[in-house]
Write a protein that holds these residues in place. Sequence first.
Motif, PDB file in Angstrom:
ATOM      1  N   ALA A   1       0.837  -1.194   0.000  1.00 43.42           N
ATOM      2  CA  ALA A   1       0.000   0.000   0.000  1.00 43.42           C
ATOM      3  C   ALA A   1       0.879   1.253   0.000  1.00 43.42           C
ATOM      4  CB  ALA A   1      -0.921  -0.010   1.216  1.00 43.42           C
ATOM      5  N   LEU A   2       0.694   2.110  -0.993  1.00 42.02           N
ATOM      6  CA  LEU A   2       1.425   3.378  -1.073  1.00 42.02           C
ATOM      7  C   LEU A   2       0.430   4.444  -1.517  1.00 42.02           C
ATOM      8  CD1 LEU A   2       4.652   2.178  -2.960  1.00 42.02           C
ATOM      9  CD2 LEU A   2       4.497   2.770  -0.530  1.00 42.02           C
ATOM     10  N   ARG A   3       0.818   5.705  -1.410  1.00 46.20           N
ATOM     11  CA  ARG A   3      -0.028   6.764  -1.942  1.00 46.20           C
ATOM     12  C   ARG A   3       0.619   7.341  -3.198  1.00 46.20           C
ATOM     13  NH1 ARG A   3       0.532  10.465   1.299  1.00 46.20           N
ATOM     14  NH2 ARG A   3       1.861   9.342   2.756  1.00 46.20           N
TER      15      ARG A   3
ATOM     16  N   THR B   1      -4.098   9.396  -3.296  1.00 47.57           N
ATOM     17  CA  THR B   1      -4.932   8.195  -3.362  1.00 47.57           C
ATOM     18  C   THR B   1      -4.104   6.969  -2.983  1.00 47.57           C
ATOM     19  OG1 THR B   1      -6.212   9.153  -5.182  1.00 47.57           O
ATOM     20  CG2 THR B   1      -6.379   6.767  -4.873  1.00 47.57           C
ATOM     21  N   GLU B   2      -4.674   6.111  -2.135  1.00 48.76           N
ATOM     22  CA  GLU B   2      -3.950   4.894  -1.788  1.00 48.76           C
ATOM     23  C   GLU B   2      -4.048   3.896  -2.931  1.00 48.76           C
ATOM     24  OE1 GLU B   2      -4.061   3.254   2.290  1.00 48.76           O
ATOM     25  OE2 GLU B   2      -4.341   1.302   1.304  1.00 48.76           O
TER      26      GLU B   2
ATOM     27  N   ALA C   1      -5.712   0.681  -8.292  1.00 44.71           N
ATOM     28  CA  ALA C   1      -6.631   1.267  -7.327  1.00 44.71           C
ATOM     29  C   ALA C   1      -8.032   1.159  -7.881  1.00 44.71           C
ATOM     30  CB  ALA C   1      -6.292   2.733  -7.066  1.00 44.71           C
TER      31      ALA C   1
ATOM     32  N   ARG D   1      -2.241   0.035  -4.607  1.00 43.22           N
ATOM     33  CA  ARG D   1      -1.478  -1.181  -4.339  1.00 43.22           C
ATOM     34  C   ARG D   1      -0.407  -1.308  -5.417  1.00 43.22           C
ATOM     35  NH1 ARG D   1      -2.123  -4.060   0.493  1.00 43.22           N
ATOM     36  NH2 ARG D   1      -3.972  -3.077   1.404  1.00 43.22           N
TER      37      ARG D   1
ATOM     38  N   ASP E   1       6.399   6.707   1.830  1.00 41.33           N
ATOM     39  CA  ASP E   1       5.186   5.908   1.671  1.00 41.33           C
ATOM     40  C   ASP E   1       4.468   6.226   0.361  1.00 41.33           C
ATOM     41  OD1 ASP E   1       5.582   4.679   4.143  1.00 41.33           O
ATOM     42  OD2 ASP E   1       4.742   6.430   5.155  1.00 41.33           O
ATOM     43  N   GLU E   2       5.206   6.832  -0.555  1.00 45.05           N
ATOM     44  CA  GLU E   2       4.573   7.249  -1.812  1.00 45.05           C
ATOM     45  C   GLU E   2       5.202   6.535  -3.007  1.00 45.05           C
ATOM     46  OE1 GLU E   2       3.299  11.847  -0.926  1.00 45.05           O
ATOM     47  OE2 GLU E   2       5.348  11.490  -1.592  1.00 45.05           O
TER      48      GLU E   2
END
Lengths: 506, 506
Positions: free
Chosen positions: B7-9, B91-92, B47, B94, B73-74
Amino acid sequence: MPHEGVALRIRRMPLDTGRENIAVLPASSHALRPDLFRGFSRVEVRAPGAAHPNGAIIASLLTSDQPGLPGPDEIGLAEPAFRRFGLPEGTEVRVAPAIPPESLDAVRRKIAGQTLGTDEITAIVRDLAAYRYADIEVTAFLVGAASFLSTEELLALTRAMADAGTRLTWNHAPIVDKHCIGGIPGNRTSMIVVPIVAAHGLVMPKTSSRAITSPAGTADTMEVLARVDLTTEEMRRVVETCSGCLVWGGHVRLSPADDVLIGVERPLGIDTRELMVASILSKKLAAGSTHLLIDIPVGPHAKVHDGNEAQRLRKLFELLGDRLGMVTEVALTDGSQPIGNGIGPVLEARDVMAVLGRDPAAPADLREKSLRLAGRILENDPQLRGGAGYGRAVSLLDSGAALAAMQRIIDAQGPPPARSELCRLTVEIPADRDGTITAIDNLRMNRLARLAGAPIAKGAGIAVFRKIGERVQQGQPLYRIHASEPFEFDFALSAAQADSGYRIAG
Amino acid sequence: MPHEGVALRIRRMPLDTGRENIAVLPASSHALRPDLFRGFSRVEVRAPGAAHPNGAIIASLLTSDQPGLPGPDEIGLAEPAFRRFGLPEGTEVRVAPAIPPESLDAVRRKIAGQTLGTDEITAIVRDLAAYRYADIEVTAFLVGAASFLSTEELLALTRAMADAGTRLTWNHAPIVDKHCIGGIPGNRTSMIVVPIVAAHGLVMPKTSSRAITSPAGTADTMEVLARVDLTTEEMRRVVETCSGCLVWGGHVRLSPADDVLIGVERPLGIDTRELMVASILSKKLAAGSTHLLIDIPVGPHAKVHDGNEAQRLRKLFELLGDRLGMVTEVALTDGSQPIGNGIGPVLEARDVMAVLGRDPAAPADLREKSLRLAGRILENDPQLRGGAGYGRAVSLLDSGAALAAMQRIIDAQGPPPARSELCRLTVEIPADRDGTITAIDNLRMNRLARLAGAPIAKGAGIAVFRKIGERVQQGQPLYRIHASEPFEFDFALSAAQADSGYRIAG
């Protein structure tokens, strides 16, 4: 273009493109219309004193709309273009639309079905080695060459590839070497063969690659035990004192055009016999090898599936090897399953040291295959009676002479950059039924080890418990996955659950 | 891979890569080991709600060492991947290693020399149109297809390309159309043919491209006079009221796979007959054309050099056109030199309006060629007596009916986005000797106009004063360069001084 180009200053872009030279202009650049250069168009960036041949690099152009990165009077160079250019940030450069390398005309002729001459192939290889081709241009040559290469073209390609980088020369003869065409998990024979051969006194300066798509190359596994990124001079000193070495070939810049070709060959999954032979023989020719043993594993899940294919490939190696002046022998070996019990650097290094250390639990298949290959290489010693190579290899291994030679090589190369431990996130994959193991999918096992984190995480990989022909009961473990990070554990586990790589019948 | 991914943004990266989907991870990313994905490796970004088919895009991965861009985390998406994904920053998503599109197996079979079936070719074209191929994969298919395509493969490719985008349908018949294979500077016949044919009452909804490597496409030149980036619905309304239009095809998304192929074909300079025919006919089939006239200029500096080549290409167009259900005619025309006096959007628009406006100074070659092409298209009208097309075209032009039709089309399409003026930085290039002009190098003239700034600068280009067969004295001007910016002036001038493109003898 006779024009000198536009004056800009270079700026390092915080972006790594892998291999292709990439330059970045601000979308609002006054100096050049980025629209003109959009997409694939290419620029030449030139400055007196640049490290690159002719003081210039050719780069593909992207545009940036981040204010100031690069600034309006700057051109950004992403890694590795910045490193290759070799001048500090702020250096004034001249930027002009790039004249495509002339050798691309020959690439187009190749694609149109023509046979190229030695000069044309040499020019292509020089431009490849100097990173003057965009990735799509490398691909165009590769695919054109993959559809047809005459023997003369293949010979010219191999020679040009060897000549385009460093060529090592040695004061000894013979210089023996071995190479496996790959595809078999584990199979770390070089790390046993080199100490045996060195203990005998033949000179075997082994340069190896790191893994590109597999879970470990010999350089990755050797790095568990010793430093491998030696310079050419350091490598020479090790070979002087130890008769052999096990180093990474990257610093030595052997056949750099091969690395460029591999960079597109691997992701595209294009693997033709001709290009494989050119790749291997160019590296060995550049390394100064005089006597070469090629290991071709044959099996349903190996790169070579059957005897006919193997014979065709064998003859191609022999033909080219002869024409290039290397004494080239080919060993067709069992490629039906992994060799040894470990897949991944730490696990493979354990197997190797167990064999060299005469550990009763050492994998017998790895020991036996290594002895057979070493025996064939030892036969190159004129002092040895014909047929005595294998026996000599066994005695060098069983006497501890090979282990001592390995220890000398490890000491001479120096300690590894970091201590590697086996990864602690583990899961055992069980047999899903009672029966006999009939096949193991090499590609699948490599993929699982890679997903678990190998070779970047040296302690990641697969400890193999069972081989073909063994009977198992449902629930008995087939192998253990060692993963580096939780997400890699998840990747590898779910992939193993979808397909364990093992076939059980009966 | 059954695993859902990490999971990343998403973060928009301020970088335009032209066409390829590029994702960027921080070199220090904890979520994915960028080393694993380095170079060509690819990720799937998924997504719910993403604009792209299946809610996922496949992107090639680069790494960044700029702190925070992207953050730990992006995952960064460069343009155009960010735009194609269609979801806001933050937006999160995968992210998982991408499974290569299955159709790449067929690409490898093509490279290995096999003939592909319709299903395989359709799958390749779908993946091309959905941007699922990396540029090196597009290149691999292109080069594989360039070396050999059977007629059935070519037919399947053309149909699949037409089907992979918008297909226009019309309530009229016939829908007439024309297309020139290109390569001749100036040559803006469509902008004269469409008004003549529309004035007669046949329906000719012309979609054109913008220039990719040439100094002007019909869309670029028409944009000097009117808006060209119409939606499909706007285009329909124009055609309803005017019987014709002259719009840019980009918004209409006709044969998007063709655009992807052209994106690597042009920079590589690979231009095979088969791929050219597939490209042109797929666009025309998608545009709903029923009657098609193909203009093949023949000349020493044209794409087609002689009559034999022209006949082979003609037959290929006829064969494929017939099989695709389009009435396809081919005109072999004079490709020895530029047609008209202007090269570049503003200069070409002037030529067009001079011909339509019956200006005595209008270029006679452009007028005559346009009349001949229009005449052949008019012959598709069953009402017209055989052979009467040319005469009808002349009368529609000379009566002012064609000019009036053009004015209606311009009014219906709306005003251009900006007023274009001829560029004021000019220089005249003189004859370097007395004699007769024996040849003009089309490619060179295009290149000079492009260096001067066309088509981005609409007023840049070349005003041609002299044509083949004319006598000149040393120092008399051959043409005038109009350049947009000082550096472009320098580029074009020094290139013209190195080679003017004119050959003078006698």
